[in-house]
Design an enzyme around this catalytic site. Structure first.
Site, mmCIF file in Angstrom:
data_model
loop_
_atom_site.group_PDB
_atom_site.id
_atom_site.type_symbol
_atom_site.label_atom_id
_atom_site.label_comp_id
_atom_site.label_asym_id
_atom_site.label_seq_id
_atom_site.Cartn_x
_atom_site.Cartn_y
_atom_site.Cartn_z
ATOM 1 N N CYS A 204 0.751 -1.223 -0.100
ATOM 2 C CA CYS A 204 0.056 0.123 0.106
ATOM 3 C C CYS A 204 0.821 1.352 0.012
ATOM 4 O O CYS A 204 0.366 2.385 -0.430
ATOM 5 C CB CYS A 204 -1.120 -0.141 1.191
ATOM 6 N N HIS B 157 -3.426 7.412 2.170
ATOM 7 C CA HIS B 157 -3.701 5.965 1.660
ATOM 8 C C HIS B 157 -4.952 5.780 1.958
ATOM 9 O O HIS B 157 -5.383 5.963 3.383
ATOM 10 C CB HIS B 157 -2.747 5.012 2.210
ATOM 11 N N ASN C 233 -9.956 0.257 -0.541
ATOM 12 C CA ASN C 233 -8.599 0.252 -0.570
ATOM 13 C C ASN C 233 -8.096 -0.362 -1.814
ATOM 14 O O ASN C 233 -8.281 -1.600 -1.852
ATOM 15 C CB ASN C 233 -8.204 -0.572 0.707
#
Length: 319
Positions: free
Chosen positions: A113, A246, A276
């Site tokens: 990520c 993020h 996500n």
């Protein structure tokens, strides 16, 4: 001073949207359960013919168009992904070929990520060092293909997509990447991982996560690295116009903002619509906010992310 200036952004999403209600028809969950715990209402899932490299290519085309340059001007391509099209070659080379770019430097970066922050930092270093003039930095993922769709604690959290930026070397002025900070702590590699790989199981594997532990580390690490990168840039949290984090979970975003004393309205949030998207989430959110007019030239941005490993990082940018 030679700096890497963001001159174009772009993003891409698969054709298919999957709402919480649709997900609840096949997974033991509900819209209310997902929204309350994550803030997610929708995600995009790649279909036939859609891969990490095709999404990356679409995002890259848009970023190059926004930058007002030709694909042939690009001398460096860095693609951040944990879900490449193949084990090798690098998916960045597939993007290079699809864009019709001749000889250039092209490679992938894998930091899950936080991969886009790692890729951005590498590109910034290469531009500062004089080995690149125009760089294409992409985050792209198809996490839907490594999810356990029977595990409601993880499959509801993720989506597919891509985001890209074009960086240009410029001398003087105050625009561009001001500072970057990167970290990793491999002691926690079993808190968020995929249980397969070429050299172990010879399979792709599925994503596994210990959510509460990840949440605890994320809030602490993201607040820490944001303060660090602002210190490196000679600025304070009060100087920030926008945080582009993020997009993991709305509760993480809110808790990090509170820990820093940042007003919620200065945080770009897209997790409700995209879920996500791992390495794609930061550049995807950045592109959304640039195109809807929230982010304007001269704004001070902080991009930040944490991912499996753990890896985490941040970048301070004068847009």
């Amino acid at each position: 001073m030679r700096r890497a200036v963001v001159i174009g952004t772009g993003s891409a999403l698969p054709r298919r949207q999957v709402s919480n209600a649709e997900l609840a028809r096949t997974v033991d969950t509900s819209d209310e359960w997902i929204v309350e715990r994550t803030g997610i209402r929708n995600r995009y899932v790649a279909g036939e013919g859609e891969t990490t490299s095709t999404l990356a290519t679409e995002a890259a085309r848009k970023a190059i168009e926004a930058a007002g340059i030709a694909p042939s001007d690009i001398g460096l391509i860095i693609l951040a992904t944990a879900t490449p099209d193949q084990t090798f070659p690098a998916s960045a080379t597939m993007v290079q070929a699809a864009l019709g770019i001749g000889d250039c430097v092209a490679f992938d970066v894998q930091a899950v990520c936080s991969g886009f922050l790692y890729a951005l930092s590498v590109a910034d270093s290469m531009i500062r060092g004089g080995s690149a003039t125009h760089a294409l930095v992409i985050g792209a993922e198809t996490f839907s293909r490594i999810l356990d769709w029977e595990d409601r604690t993880t499959c509801v959290l993720f989506g597919d997509g891509a985001g890209a930026v074009v960086l240009k070397a410029e001398e003087g002025g105050d625009r561009g990447v001001l500072a970057t900070r990167l970290h990793a702590d491999g002691r926690h590699n079993q808190l968020l991982y995929v249980d397969g790989g070429p050299s172990t199981t010879q399979t792709v594997g599925k994503l596994r996560m210990k959510g509460q532990e990840v949440f605890r580390h994320a809030v602490t690490n993201l607040a820490q690295v944001l303060r660090e990168v602002m210190g490196d840039a000679g600025l304070t949290v009060d100087d920030i116009d926008w945080v582009v984090p993020h997009q993991a979970n709305r509760r993480i975003l809110d808790a990090t903002a509170r820990k820093l004393g940042l007003p919620a309205e200065r945080v770009i949030v897209t997790v409700d619509q995209h879920a996500n998207t791992s390495a794609a989430s930061v550049p995807l959110a950045l592109d959304v906010a640039v195109r809807d007019g929230r982010i304007k030239p001269g704004d001070l941005l902080v991009l930040e992310a944490m991912g499996g490993g753990f890896t985490w990082g941040a970048a301070a940018i004068r847009y």
